[in-house]
Design an enzyme around this catalytic site. Structure first.
Site, PDB file in Angstrom:
ATOM      1  N   ASN A 126     -55.664  -1.942 -29.019  1.00 55.83           N
ATOM      2  CA  ASN A 126     -54.957  -0.865 -28.311  1.00 55.83           C
ATOM      3  C   ASN A 126     -55.301   0.511 -28.880  1.00 55.83           C
ATOM      4  O   ASN A 126     -55.722   1.405 -28.165  1.00 55.83           O
ATOM      5  CB  ASN A 126     -53.443  -1.071 -28.398  1.00 55.83           C
ATOM      6  CG  ASN A 126     -53.011  -2.384 -27.754  1.00 55.83           C
ATOM      7  OD1 ASN A 126     -53.597  -2.824 -26.778  1.00 55.83           O
ATOM      8  ND2 ASN A 126     -51.998  -3.016 -28.308  1.00 55.83           N
ATOM      9  N   VAL A 137     -43.903  -0.905 -31.473  1.00 57.00           N
ATOM     10  CA  VAL A 137     -43.780  -1.737 -30.280  1.00 57.00           C
ATOM     11  C   VAL A 137     -44.283  -3.140 -30.606  1.00 57.00           C
ATOM     12  O   VAL A 137     -45.158  -3.311 -31.434  1.00 57.00           O
ATOM     13  CB  VAL A 137     -44.617  -1.111 -29.140  1.00 57.00           C
ATOM     14  CG1 VAL A 137     -44.613  -2.005 -27.917  1.00 57.00           C
ATOM     15  CG2 VAL A 137     -44.074   0.264 -28.793  1.00 57.00           C
ATOM     16  N   GLY A 138     -43.713  -4.148 -29.957  1.00 61.45           N
ATOM     17  CA  GLY A 138     -44.233  -5.500 -30.133  1.00 61.45           C
ATOM     18  C   GLY A 138     -43.132  -6.491 -30.426  1.00 61.45           C
ATOM     19  O   GLY A 138     -41.997  -6.113 -30.748  1.00 61.45           O
ATOM     20  N   GLY A 175     -48.982   5.612 -33.345  1.00 61.22           N
ATOM     21  CA  GLY A 175     -48.252   6.423 -34.308  1.00 61.22           C
ATOM     22  C   GLY A 175     -48.120   5.767 -35.665  1.00 61.22           C
ATOM     23  O   GLY A 175     -47.506   6.338 -36.571  1.00 61.22           O
ATOM     24  N   GLU A 222     -40.703   6.271 -32.058  1.00 57.88           N
ATOM     25  CA  GLU A 222     -41.535   6.664 -30.913  1.00 57.88           C
ATOM     26  C   GLU A 222     -40.905   6.121 -29.639  1.00 57.88           C
ATOM     27  O   GLU A 222     -40.257   6.820 -28.898  1.00 57.88           O
ATOM     28  CB  GLU A 222     -42.899   5.974 -31.049  1.00 57.88           C
ATOM     29  CG  GLU A 222     -43.981   6.743 -31.682  1.00 57.88           C
ATOM     30  CD  GLU A 222     -45.232   5.888 -31.757  1.00 57.88           C
ATOM     31  OE1 GLU A 222     -46.143   6.286 -32.467  1.00 57.88           O
ATOM     32  OE2 GLU A 222     -45.317   4.813 -31.120  1.00 57.88           O
TER      33      GLU A 222
END
Lengths: 497, 497
Positions: free
Chosen positions: B378, B264-265, B382, B288
């Site tokens: 955070n 993510v990001g 994963g 994921e």
């Protein structure tokens, strides 16, 4: 003379001297060699290669299973033969050359080496040098006391030199289980569901046309030096066995503890010896190196099966076990290290992993490799393969070293091989820290209270408490996190005098 | 009214208010909740639980899939509801509470959470709160936009509260593939060999007698905030895509790059967007979180299948995709995070893993979690599941942060989440470092030359060169390894003025 050992007649013409075989190795080549923890090394060809290097320009990249025995790594390093070495070593001469920057050492998870060769991340071997107990009717190679990376190194190499060890037990044949994962994409699951499963072939199925030379020798297997348990290692083993008893009682470990993986070294060996007198039966091993303790536990009727990728025994134990191999054979299997250490299998089986830490910190990070953060000891080996994927991951270490000048528990480890996420249990002779389900600040409390030597406890408490005043998930005083190493260098002791 | 959503008639009597459902949660309980990256969260019950905590003594241990959306973690933390939280979060309010030591946060590899509950290493949930799109004729639960840990949390909990989201797409049913690994010992291989394989059931097969309450709601799915690519992230994506082209050309990556895992990001998102204009076709994802880019690539005919454990979309993309789910359904599957992130599968499939680093060091160690070594951002999520087991592991980061006050490449990372062994490729907007097969001293050279911002290059060169004069496999100046963090704190810049 050796038609029972070389059963493909056309290969008899390949028999040659070590010197002539070594001449096949050219400057700049990538050489794959058998050998894992001192088991199954080629013995005369590496010496002949070292001799050639001494006489002229010969530098190679050497890939093995793991460490070599009999000082071979030192002999090759000393001769200037080694430009690059991977994935593990344990030799004082080579270690010195590595730390001086003279040999480039690529330290790697042992399960990943051949996978990385296949993917092109590491170079493919030009020549493989493999110790063998026999060559079959099909020209396939029967390894000796280890499989390690031998199978894939031989399959990928353009040429193979076999070192046929006539003194190896003929009963080694049938001991090995050679399974090579399929190509990706399209790979299917590794069909191993129990430590005793046999899923492959008894020999390495090479194309016999690739066998360029066969060198006969009669070298005894390298003998491992294993220190007997001392007072501290005995106490560590006792802590751990008491903990295992509780875990079984509470239903968190099966009655036989599950498949055991135990690292090399005197503490791990003490733990295994401790199991001789513990109330657990029907033990099984799913490990890398099978050491003396495997056979002691078998003889005592405690251990019913052992899977490994290498057998490495003390001189005494070797004299007893290798001639009696036939007697143990139905309770043993040797696999490629890719399979013995495979994440897929370690997680599926629910391995109980016990390995040695060089040092750990108050949050449970473990350094397995680098003395004072910079100097390589041996390598990460298979510890990461198992620690990450085991059902229960234990690291053991004595709380102090060098007569107390060094604490094995420090504010922050100087090198991280295993992160806090992968460390469930820490044990020193002081006690056991159960870190499962704890946040970092809780871990620090449990580790300091249970594992630290009393001489260092006040200093670690003071560090932790001051760090907590600054906040954070993982409190630290970064500007002082490594002071203990500076103290050690300047004053010969981690605490200021 | 909702007989198509609750198809087991006997459960209609369980419909209740959020307040009454929340009253089932008692002080000290372990609560499992659906939710992963903001997809599939229960939305009204957590708010009702927070309200109860505000009114009296209610503290719980909260286990989810990963982060929750819509500020839920902040609301619960602010209300004092959370005593312990695992395994991941991404909320600024909760983050502050964690770093102040007010909430104990257990940061974990996302593939391992439910395995650790089963083994007894983590506590088993008393209650599971699961957002559902429907309850089947058998009383089984159909999840919404994520599976996460919902299946095992629901199966292990003593009681289940279902939050039935009437605004969720009925086409979510059939999207999920719920597979639970068997008990150990005796576990068989996970029979997944392609990202598109379906190996489980479409719903979570709970005993309907455990469903203690059903709360109806009509809450929209949380919207993710995804920054569009900026100049630097675009350049990073370009470096990486050029590298992939070379790898395909040299036969080290398949033509479709293999199953893609992308974290993510905004940088990871830029890389995915970059694939829109790259020459690769027939892409597949084994990841994921499926983000906007998944659907952009599908719409462009570039991506043929995506496997994830959650769908998290921007408001705009969500408005487009969720109502059209039927159209995408045969190219999508959502799995439990244990399976989407499983080491067995990542290694078998040969995943190409791209994740974001917070910082890295000159030897390739990566910090994904701790700002200046202490403050949690955070969590590891994963990234470790994939980085350790992928065929190729890439970490991306901008070379500097805070307008140049911070270098993302430092002498030694202040916290290690991924060791040098697990990092193949590092990319910043400055360039790409290919670390495969290199010894630490070589890695340092390649990283400094290719990835470091020019403002920091001389200082890193000086550090490395001086460290080399002291020797070692991984040269360092321990007493100055963290000076840059002290500089940052004292002078607002990592380099002294």
């Amino acid at each position: 003379m050796c038609s029972d050992r070389i059963r493909l007649a056309s290969l008899h013409s390949k028999i040659t001297s070590a010197e002539q075989a070594a001449a096949l190795v050219k400057d700049g080549m990538v050489v794959g060699m058998s050998g894992f923890g001192g088991g199954g090394d080629a013995k005369v060809i590496p010496r002949a290669m070292a001799e050639r290097a001494r006489q002229g320009n010969l530098k190679i990249t050497l890939i093995t299973g793991a460490s070599l025995g009999s000082g071979l790594d030192g002999i090759m390093s000393d001769a200037g033969l080694l430009a690059r070495r991977m994935p593990f070593q344990g030799d004082p001469v080579l270690r010195k050359a590595i730390n001086e920057g003279k040999v480039l050492f690529i330290d790697q998870h042992l399960s990943q080496v051949v996978e990385q060769i296949r993917s092109g991340a590491l170079p493919s071997p030009d020549i493989a040098v493999i110790e063998a107990a026999a060559i079959t009717e099909q020209g396939h190679i029967v390894p000796t006391a280890s499989v390690g990376n031998s199978a894939t190194l031989a399959l990928l190499a353009k040429q193979i030199i076999v070192e046929l060890n006539l003194s190896s037990s003929p009963h080694l044949e049938g001991l090995h289980d050679i399974y090579i994962p399929e190509k990706r994409p399209g790979r299917t699951p590794i069909p191993l569901t129990k430590p005793c499963d046999r899923i492959g072939t008894a020999a390495i199925e090479v194309d016999p046309a690739k066998i360029a030379a066969i060198v006969l020798c009669e070298s005894p297997e390298s003998a491992a030096t294993i220190l007997p348990p001392d007072e501290e290692t005995q106490v560590i083993a006792n802590h751990l066995i008491r903990f295992f008893e509780q875990e079984v009682e509470q239903g968190r470990l099966p009655h036989n503890l599950g498949p055991l993986q135990v690292g090399v070294g005197s503490i791990a060996n003490a733990v295994m010896s401790g199991l001789l007198h513990a109330p657990f039966t029907d033990l099984v091993q799913y490990s890398e190196v099978l050491q003396d303790s495997t056979f002691e536990l078998m003889d005592a009727g405690k251990l019913k099966f052992a899977s490994g990728c290498s057998i490495t025994l003390s001189a005494d134990c070797g004299k007893r076990v290798f001639p009696a191999l036939e007697h143990y054979k139905d309770r043993l299997v040797l696999r490629p290290q890719e399979i013995s250490n495979h994440p897929e299998i370690a997680r599926r089986l629910g391995v109980l992993a016990i390995n040695t830490a060089l040092e750990c910190d108050i949050y449970g990070n473990v350094n397995s490799t680098h003395v004072c953060g910079t100097k390589m000891m041996n390598g990460i080996g298979g510890s990461g393969d198992f620690a990450r994927n085991a059902l229960l991951t234990v690291f053991v270490t004595k709380s102090i070293a060098k007569g107390g000048a060094i604490s094995s528990v420090v504010p922050m480890v100087s090198h991280v091989d295993h992160t806090e996420h992968d460390v469930h249990i820490l044990v020193t002779e002081q006690g056991l820290a159960d870190l499962r389900g704890l946040a970092p600040r809780e871990r620090a409390r449990v580790i300091i209270d249970n594992c630290v030597h009393p001489d260092y406890r006040p200093a670690l408490n003071a560090y932790f408490e001051e760090a907590c005043t600054r906040g954070g998930q993982t409190p630290h005083l970064l500007e002082r996190a490594f002071d203990w190493y500076s103290n050690l260098e300047q004053h010969g002791h981690m605490l200021k005098p």
